[in-house]
Design a protein around this motif. Sequence first.
Motif, short mmCIF file in Angstrom:
data_model
loop_
_atom_site.label_atom_id
_atom_site.label_comp_id
_atom_site.label_asym_id
_atom_site.label_seq_id
_atom_site.Cartn_x
_atom_site.Cartn_y
_atom_site.Cartn_z
N ARG A 108 0.89 5.26 7.51
CA ARG A 108 2.20 4.69 7.24
C ARG A 108 2.18 3.16 7.37
O ARG A 108 1.29 2.58 7.99
CB ARG A 108 3.22 5.27 8.22
CG ARG A 108 3.34 6.78 8.06
CD ARG A 108 4.39 7.37 8.98
NE ARG A 108 4.42 8.82 8.86
CZ ARG A 108 5.01 9.49 7.88
NH1 ARG A 108 5.63 8.85 6.93
NH2 ARG A 108 4.99 10.80 7.85
N TYR A 141 -7.83 13.76 1.90
CA TYR A 141 -6.73 13.26 2.72
C TYR A 141 -6.36 14.30 3.76
O TYR A 141 -6.10 15.44 3.43
CB TYR A 141 -5.53 12.93 1.82
CG TYR A 141 -5.90 11.91 0.77
CD1 TYR A 141 -5.89 10.55 1.06
CD2 TYR A 141 -6.29 12.31 -0.50
CE1 TYR A 141 -6.24 9.61 0.11
CE2 TYR A 141 -6.64 11.37 -1.47
CZ TYR A 141 -6.62 10.04 -1.15
OH TYR A 141 -6.98 9.11 -2.09
N ASP A 162 0.82 -1.22 0.00
CA ASP A 162 0.00 0.00 0.00
C ASP A 162 0.84 1.26 0.00
O ASP A 162 0.32 2.36 -0.15
CB ASP A 162 -0.90 0.05 1.25
CG ASP A 162 -1.89 -1.09 1.33
OD1 ASP A 162 -2.36 -1.55 0.28
OD2 ASP A 162 -2.20 -1.51 2.46
N THR A 163 2.15 1.12 0.20
CA THR A 163 2.99 2.28 0.48
C THR A 163 3.94 2.64 -0.66
O THR A 163 4.21 1.83 -1.56
CB THR A 163 3.83 2.05 1.75
OG1 THR A 163 4.76 0.99 1.52
CG2 THR A 163 2.95 1.72 2.94
N ASP A 164 4.46 3.86 -0.56
CA ASP A 164 5.51 4.30 -1.49
C ASP A 164 6.87 4.04 -0.86
O ASP A 164 6.96 3.42 0.21
CB ASP A 164 5.30 5.78 -1.85
CG ASP A 164 5.36 6.71 -0.64
OD1 ASP A 164 5.87 6.31 0.43
OD2 ASP A 164 4.90 7.86 -0.76
N HIS A 214 0.04 5.11 -0.31
CA HIS A 214 -0.23 5.81 -1.55
C HIS A 214 -1.72 6.14 -1.61
O HIS A 214 -2.55 5.37 -1.14
CB HIS A 214 0.17 4.92 -2.74
CG HIS A 214 0.21 5.64 -4.03
ND1 HIS A 214 -0.86 5.65 -4.89
CD2 HIS A 214 1.17 6.38 -4.62
CE1 HIS A 214 -0.56 6.37 -5.96
NE2 HIS A 214 0.68 6.81 -5.82
N PHE A 215 -2.06 7.29 -2.20
CA PHE A 215 -3.45 7.73 -2.19
C PHE A 215 -4.39 6.71 -2.83
O PHE A 215 -5.54 6.58 -2.42
CB PHE A 215 -3.59 9.11 -2.87
CG PHE A 215 -3.43 9.10 -4.36
CD1 PHE A 215 -4.55 9.00 -5.19
CD2 PHE A 215 -2.18 9.22 -4.95
CE1 PHE A 215 -4.41 9.00 -6.57
CE2 PHE A 215 -2.02 9.23 -6.32
CZ PHE A 215 -3.15 9.12 -7.14
N THR A 216 -3.92 5.94 -3.79
CA THR A 216 -4.79 4.97 -4.44
C THR A 216 -5.12 3.77 -3.55
O THR A 216 -6.09 3.07 -3.81
CB THR A 216 -4.15 4.45 -5.74
OG1 THR A 216 -2.88 3.86 -5.43
CG2 THR A 216 -3.95 5.57 -6.76
N ALA A 217 -4.35 3.54 -2.50
CA ALA A 217 -4.57 2.39 -1.62
C ALA A 217 -5.86 2.50 -0.82
O ALA A 217 -6.40 1.49 -0.37
CB ALA A 217 -3.39 2.22 -0.68
#
Length: 97
Positions: free
Chosen positions: A72, A67, A13-15, A21-24
């Motif tokens: 995290r 958001y 889910d993360t960068d 990430h916003f799409t998660a």
Amino acid sequence: MTFSTQRRVEFCDTDMAGIAHFTAFFPMMEAAEHEMLRSLGLSVMPDRHSGQTDLVTWPRIAAACNYVSAARFEDILRIEVSVAKMGTTSVQYRFRF
């Protein structure tokens, strides 16, 4: 009625900075919606073994997310789902993380 569930932020889910990430958030919202429907004895798919041929679909016509702060890796998020508006042919959900 507000339905509440929890989900851990997974690595996928993360960068690179470990921030979700916003799409998660959209798959998380959909999973929470399905969990809420199951808790009410409903499903987004007909029972394959019942012989039911009518398919009830749950199309998306709009989706938005505001958001407020970062989530995290490994954070446990509480996701609240409520019905914001019920029409004759549509349902509008409200999600809060």
